[in-house]
Write an enzyme that holds these catalytic residues in place. Sequence first.
Site, PDB file in Angstrom:
ATOM      1  NE  ARG A 261      -3.581  -2.490   2.333  1.00  0.00           N
ATOM      2  CZ  ARG A 261      -4.560  -2.791   3.183  1.00  0.00           C
ATOM      3  NH1 ARG A 261      -4.877  -1.946   4.155  1.00  0.00           N
ATOM      4  NH2 ARG A 261      -5.220  -3.933   3.057  1.00  0.00           N
ATOM      5  NE  ARG A 276      -1.591   5.418   8.841  1.00  0.00           N
ATOM      6  CZ  ARG A 276      -2.913   5.219   8.788  1.00  0.00           C
ATOM      7  NH1 ARG A 276      -3.452   4.757   7.668  1.00  0.00           N
ATOM      8  NH2 ARG A 276      -3.682   5.490   9.819  1.00  0.00           N
ATOM      9  CD  GLU A 348      -9.355  -0.884   9.832  1.00  0.00           C
ATOM     10  OE1 GLU A 348      -9.344  -1.723   8.912  1.00  0.00           O
ATOM     11  OE2 GLU A 348      -9.508   0.340   9.636  1.00  0.00           O
ATOM     12  CB  SER A 351     -12.128  -4.369   8.306  1.00  0.00           C
ATOM     13  OG  SER A 351     -11.455  -4.610   7.097  1.00  0.00           O
ATOM     14  NE  ARG A 388      -2.566  -1.062  10.705  1.00  0.00           N
ATOM     15  CZ  ARG A 388      -3.441  -0.149  10.309  1.00  0.00           C
ATOM     16  NH1 ARG A 388      -4.709  -0.247  10.702  1.00  0.00           N
ATOM     17  NH2 ARG A 388      -3.067   0.853   9.540  1.00  0.00           N
TER      18      ARG A 388
END
Length: 424
Positions: A261, A276, A348, A351, A388
């Site tokens: 990403r 991140r 987060e 998900s 994470r």
Amino acid sequence: MIDPKLLREDPDRVRASQRLRGSSVELVDQVLEADERRRSSIASFEQLRSEQKSLSKQIPRAQGEEKQALLARTKELSAQVKAAEAEQAEAEQTFQRLMLELDNIVEDGVPAGGEDDYVVLEEVGTPRDFAAEGFEPRDHVELGRLLGAIDVERGAKVSGARFYYLTGWGALLEMALINMAVDQALSYGFTPMIPPSLVKPRAMEGTGFLGQAAADVYRLEQDDLYLVGTAEVPLAAYHSDEILDADQLPLRYAGTSPAFRREAGSYGKDTRGIFRVHWFDKVEMFSYCHPDEAAAEHRRFLAWEREFWDKLEVPYRVIDTAAGDLGASAARKFDIEAWIPTQGRHREVTSTSNCTEFQSRRLSVRFRDEDGVRHVTTLNGTLVAVARAIVAVLENHQQADGSVRIPKALQPYLAGRSLLEPLT
């Protein structure tokens, strides 16, 4: 892509969905106009072609002036048919382009608003009171350095900002988390997969990642390939252009892959550590499901994600994501947010999304049952995003001396080790 029939029969529902998301409502009327033009051009083309075929049958039987008139009309028709065919193709292209810009229809009950308007469905576990324990918690970067587990300095030296090395126990912790996730997925009947991380444009566009998320996608221009940001992309495209047997559904896959990403819109956010980053590994659940079972399947995915985080013994909360914070393909999304002690807030970590028929229409994934051939529903859910998860495990289970307690469920995947101790 949404159902064109729904757009024609209930445009107000589509407008309401776009409004909830904060997306363009005017786009709905543009698509409707394009659809009307497309259908009109098809009718005109077919009418001219019908006349052309009729004349071709009359010419052999005609004579004299009648035949000359028919030949002249045939010549005119040929030009008109060619122009009508070009008009039809252009109208179809415009319609398809605009349809791809429409977001999925938001599911009833999704909270209105943007990023901060989520609804907390449940909180699980109690954050530790480190002050009562007599020490200030270290962040995962410092813990990683003490344990010889994370090296962000050399990651930046070799690859740039937001890259890292997992070393020693950090690397073993990643493998342990992946293996525990895959074992759990296997226990629920998922087929394990290691999908390609480079895909063609159709796979990326078919899953909805070349719209609002395009800025975060890495593209190899010379090869016209994309690096995926999630295994959802190759898993969704796996059965593209296929008709599945209804008796096979649900088809569940657990893909282990890297995720890439660009984080183009995150300048200045989470610049320290590995929360991140531009690359991480994860295990992604994916389901091709009967539409009637989609809501129940979505809840199952959430339950499996919760089970995994319960095993990690990390406090977390479950949120129902607001419409304005949904990705283009998701009709509804539930997030699990883990407590990160040094940030003093939930963040987060996984998900799960119900994408209804949005992806299957783009990728032409259908199933056949007694009612005929229809599009499947696709669902996805992250079982573990490793970077994470490592952040959450290290920070929540740290001890005053810099050691880190290993959750009981994870110990068998680390040769029974119950504690990671600082290097001497």
